[in-house]
Design an enzyme around this catalytic site. Structure first.
Site, PDB file in Angstrom:
ATOM      1  N   VAL A  76      -8.143  69.488   6.428  1.00 13.36           N
ATOM      2  CA  VAL A  76      -7.522  69.908   7.701  1.00 13.36           C
ATOM      3  C   VAL A  76      -8.498  70.730   8.548  1.00 13.36           C
ATOM      4  CG1 VAL A  76      -5.662  71.256   8.752  1.00 13.36           C
ATOM      5  CG2 VAL A  76      -5.196  69.868   6.720  1.00 13.36           C
ATOM      6  N   TYR A 130       4.213  76.479  -4.505  1.00 16.51           N
ATOM      7  CA  TYR A 130       3.503  76.286  -3.227  1.00 16.51           C
ATOM      8  C   TYR A 130       4.458  76.531  -2.074  1.00 16.51           C
ATOM      9  CZ  TYR A 130       0.685  73.880   0.344  1.00 16.51           C
ATOM     10  OH  TYR A 130      -0.037  73.565   1.477  1.00 16.51           O
ATOM     11  N   LYS A 167       4.173  79.336   1.006  1.00 15.76           N
ATOM     12  CA  LYS A 167       4.111  78.921   2.415  1.00 15.76           C
ATOM     13  C   LYS A 167       5.305  79.462   3.210  1.00 15.76           C
ATOM     14  CE  LYS A 167       0.164  76.961   2.497  1.00 15.76           C
ATOM     15  NZ  LYS A 167      -0.925  77.562   3.303  1.00 15.76           N
ATOM     16  N   ASN A 193       3.228  65.044   4.668  1.00 15.45           N
ATOM     17  CA  ASN A 193       2.095  64.669   3.806  1.00 15.45           C
ATOM     18  C   ASN A 193       0.938  64.166   4.661  1.00 15.45           C
ATOM     19  OD1 ASN A 193       4.446  64.818   2.140  1.00 15.45           O
ATOM     20  ND2 ASN A 193       3.264  63.792   0.538  1.00 15.45           N
ATOM     21  N   HIS A 195      -3.100  64.101  -3.952  1.00 16.68           N
ATOM     22  CA  HIS A 195      -1.820  63.621  -3.437  1.00 16.68           C
ATOM     23  C   HIS A 195      -1.748  62.110  -3.642  1.00 16.68           C
ATOM     24  CE1 HIS A 195      -2.073  67.496  -1.139  1.00 16.68           C
ATOM     25  NE2 HIS A 195      -0.807  67.522  -1.490  1.00 16.68           N
ATOM     26  N   ARG A 223       8.248  58.802   1.416  1.00 19.52           N
ATOM     27  CA  ARG A 223       7.331  59.811   1.936  1.00 19.52           C
ATOM     28  C   ARG A 223       6.860  59.417   3.335  1.00 19.52           C
ATOM     29  NH1 ARG A 223       9.139  62.037  -1.693  1.00 19.52           N
ATOM     30  NH2 ARG A 223       8.194  63.254  -3.389  1.00 19.52           N
ATOM     31  N   ASP A 283       9.197  61.853 -10.079  1.00 19.92           N
ATOM     32  CA  ASP A 283       9.327  61.300  -8.727  1.00 19.92           C
ATOM     33  C   ASP A 283       9.198  62.381  -7.661  1.00 19.92           C
ATOM     34  OD1 ASP A 283      11.801  58.610  -9.165  1.00 19.92           O
ATOM     35  OD2 ASP A 283       9.608  58.583  -9.020  1.00 19.92           O
TER      36      ASP A 283
HETATM   37  O1  GFB Z   1       1.652  63.444  -2.740  1.00 23.57           O
HETATM   38  P1  GFB Z   1       2.438  63.637  -3.962  1.00 23.57           P
HETATM   39  O2  GFB Z   1       1.701  63.846  -5.247  1.00 23.57           O
HETATM   40  O3  GFB Z   1       3.403  64.912  -3.880  1.00 23.57           O
HETATM   41  O4  GFB Z   1       3.455  62.381  -4.068  1.00 23.57           O
HETATM   42  P2  GFB Z   1       4.764  65.126  -3.067  1.00 23.57           P
HETATM   43  C1  GFB Z   1       4.156  62.267  -5.223  1.00 23.57           C
HETATM   44  C2  GFB Z   1       4.997  60.985  -5.235  1.00 23.57           C
HETATM   45  O5  GFB Z   1       4.123  59.843  -5.334  1.00 23.57           O
HETATM   46  C3  GFB Z   1       5.832  61.049  -6.464  1.00 23.57           C
HETATM   47  C4  GFB Z   1       4.308  59.254  -6.638  1.00 23.57           C
HETATM   48  O6  GFB Z   1       6.995  60.306  -6.265  1.00 23.57           O
HETATM   49  C5  GFB Z   1       4.897  60.390  -7.467  1.00 23.57           C
HETATM   50  O7  GFB Z   1       5.619  59.869  -8.582  1.00 23.57           O
HETATM   51  N1  GFB Z   1       3.028  58.755  -7.154  1.00 23.57           N
HETATM   52  C6  GFB Z   1       2.835  57.496  -7.603  1.00 23.57           C
HETATM   53  C7  GFB Z   1       1.876  59.444  -7.247  1.00 23.57           C
HETATM   54  N2  GFB Z   1       1.560  57.351  -8.029  1.00 23.57           N
HETATM   55  C8  GFB Z   1       0.939  58.558  -7.807  1.00 23.57           C
HETATM   56  C9  GFB Z   1      -0.396  59.004  -8.012  1.00 23.57           C
HETATM   57  O8  GFB Z   1      -1.273  58.273  -8.506  1.00 23.57           O
HETATM   58  N3  GFB Z   1      -0.688  60.286  -7.629  1.00 23.57           N
HETATM   59  C10 GFB Z   1       0.258  61.116  -7.088  1.00 23.57           C
HETATM   60  N4  GFB Z   1      -0.105  62.370  -6.733  1.00 23.57           N
HETATM   61  N5  GFB Z   1       1.564  60.722  -6.897  1.00 23.57           N
HETATM   62  C11 GFB Z   1       3.552  67.303  -2.315  1.00 23.57           C
HETATM   63  C12 GFB Z   1       3.557  68.726  -2.815  1.00 23.57           C
HETATM   64  O9  GFB Z   1       4.727  66.699  -2.836  1.00 23.57           O
HETATM   65  O10 GFB Z   1       3.657  67.221  -0.899  1.00 23.57           O
HETATM   66  C13 GFB Z   1       2.444  69.498  -2.153  1.00 23.57           C
HETATM   67  O11 GFB Z   1       3.403  68.713  -4.223  1.00 23.57           O
HETATM   68  C14 GFB Z   1       2.494  69.323  -0.655  1.00 23.57           C
HETATM   69  O12 GFB Z   1       2.605  70.865  -2.465  1.00 23.57           O
HETATM   70  C15 GFB Z   1       2.532  67.860  -0.289  1.00 23.57           C
HETATM   71  O13 GFB Z   1       3.619  69.957  -0.156  1.00 23.57           O
HETATM   72  C16 GFB Z   1       2.649  67.698   1.213  1.00 23.57           C
HETATM   73  O14 GFB Z   1       4.766  64.414  -1.773  1.00 23.57           O
HETATM   74  O15 GFB Z   1       5.913  64.851  -4.001  1.00 23.57           O
END
Ligand code: GFB
Length: 302
Positions: free
Chosen positions: A2, A123, A127, A152, A166, A196, A256
């Site tokens: 960012v 987190y 915030k 995101n 992420h 998302r 999830d």
């Molecule tokens: O971006 P992410 O890790 O976090 O997305 P959040 C998680 C979603 O993607 C879950 C699926 O539903 C995971 O099961 N997913 C599938 C995966 N494959 C993968 C993978 O290979 N890697 C990851 N990381 N996820 C975040 C917060 O939440 O949102 C942070 O944890 C921040 O603090 C960010 O706020 C904006 O979207 O769930």
């Protein structure tokens, strides 16, 4: 990611002098070092893009660091800014500050209206504290300290660590490596059903500059596209952009997270800003950035 995007966008603004410091020169958790820096440089505006961030697995694994590092960074920077006369402070958080089952699309007034998503509670608490501290400084001392809560994010300079990243960068790396190795399938975490929303970081940078030009911005405002997609559909899009033809399987043993966090962006739109990078175009640009960062040895994987 960012901060670099904001610097790119601000370099297009006439008369802006950028003051930045890399992490190894200024530790934002070090109260005294931050105070000395702000006292010496006396910035007119601070855009706070620093944070300890990560995906769902990183947040679940390190709640102590996600709460303490983020709290220490924001407390030292907001206090030093007020102490040394910074007139405008724009604090950046994330839409994970809203309740797990917030009414969708999520409006700003949903803050603290219900329990947080457990996978990123630490987190989110940090915030929320930073957002509220800025609101209280504005209310009590009349300084223009306000916040933006992006959805995101993705784009150049993202973290591609296989475990801590992420979802979007994590899947770009997984599908790319599967294409290179000829793997027959790629497994995504969870059921693939959560929804998302994804905003390109250059769009966020443009929204940040827009907010810094408002004489009376909202105390906090969502920044997003108001368009979401299931994780499985995202995976299919990324496979297509990367050029991977194998199978996609799910791993329901992995979390999830929150089922959906679609932002209501009508408040920001009412101030005259709209996003400009559609997801498919953003994915094509981001995969090209990933390849360039990989080839130049600059790919971040922390
Ligand atoms: O971006 P992410 O890790 O976090 O997305 P959040 C998680 C979603 O993607 C879950 C699926 O539903 C995971 O099961 N997913 C599938 C995966 N494959 C993968 C993978 O290979 N890697 C990851 N990381 N996820 C975040 C917060 O939440 O949102 C942070 O944890 C921040 O603090 C960010 O706020 C904006 O979207 O769930």
């Amino acid at each position: 990611m960012v901060g670099a995007a904001v610097c790119r966008r601000l370099s297009q603004e006439p008369g802006v002098v950028l003051l930045t410091r890399p992490r190894d020169e200024l530790d934002l958790c070090d109260d005294d070092a931050v105070a000395r820096f702000v006292e010496k440089e006396r910035p007119a505006t601070v855009i706070f893009a620093a944070a300890k961030v990560g995906g769902i697995h990183a947040n679940q694994s390190f709640p102590v660091e996600f709460l303490t590092d983020n709290l220490r960074q924001e407390l030292s920077t907001i206090h030093a800014s007020y102490r040394f006369g910074v007139r405008r402070f724009l604090f950046l958080g994330s839409t994970c500050i809203y309740p797990r089952l917030a009414q969708q699309p999520i409006r700003e007034d949903q803050l603290l209206a219900g329990p947080l998503e457990p996978t990123n509670e630490a987190y989110a608490l940090a915030k929320i504290a930073g957002l509220k501290l800025c609101q209280y400084f504005r209310q009590q001392y009349g300084v223009l300290y306000h916040s933006a809560m992006p959805t995101n994010l993705y784009g150049p300079g993202d973290n591609y660590h296989v475990e801590h990243s992420h979802v979007l960068p994590g899947l770009i790396r997984k599908f790319h490596e599967a294409k290179i190795t000829g793997a027959p399938s790629v497994t995504i975490w969870g059921t693939g059903t959560p929804l998302r929303e994804f905003l390109h970081v250059d769009d966020l940078a443009d929204a940040i500059v827009h907010l810094c030009k408002l004489a009376n911005p909202p105390d906090w405002v969502n920044v997003g596209t108001s368009v979401d997609i299931s994780i499985l559909e995202l995976a299919k899009l990324i496979a297509k952009v990367v050029g991977y033809q194998g199978a996609i399987t799910t791993d329901p043993s992995k979390p999830d997270g929150t089922p959906r966090k679609l932002t209501d962006t009508s408040l920001l739109r009412s101030t005259g800003w709209v996003p400009g990078v559609p997801l498919n175009e953003g994915l094509i640009r981001t995969y090209a950035d990933f390849l360039e960062e990989t080839q130049s040895g600059r790919l971040r994987s922390i």
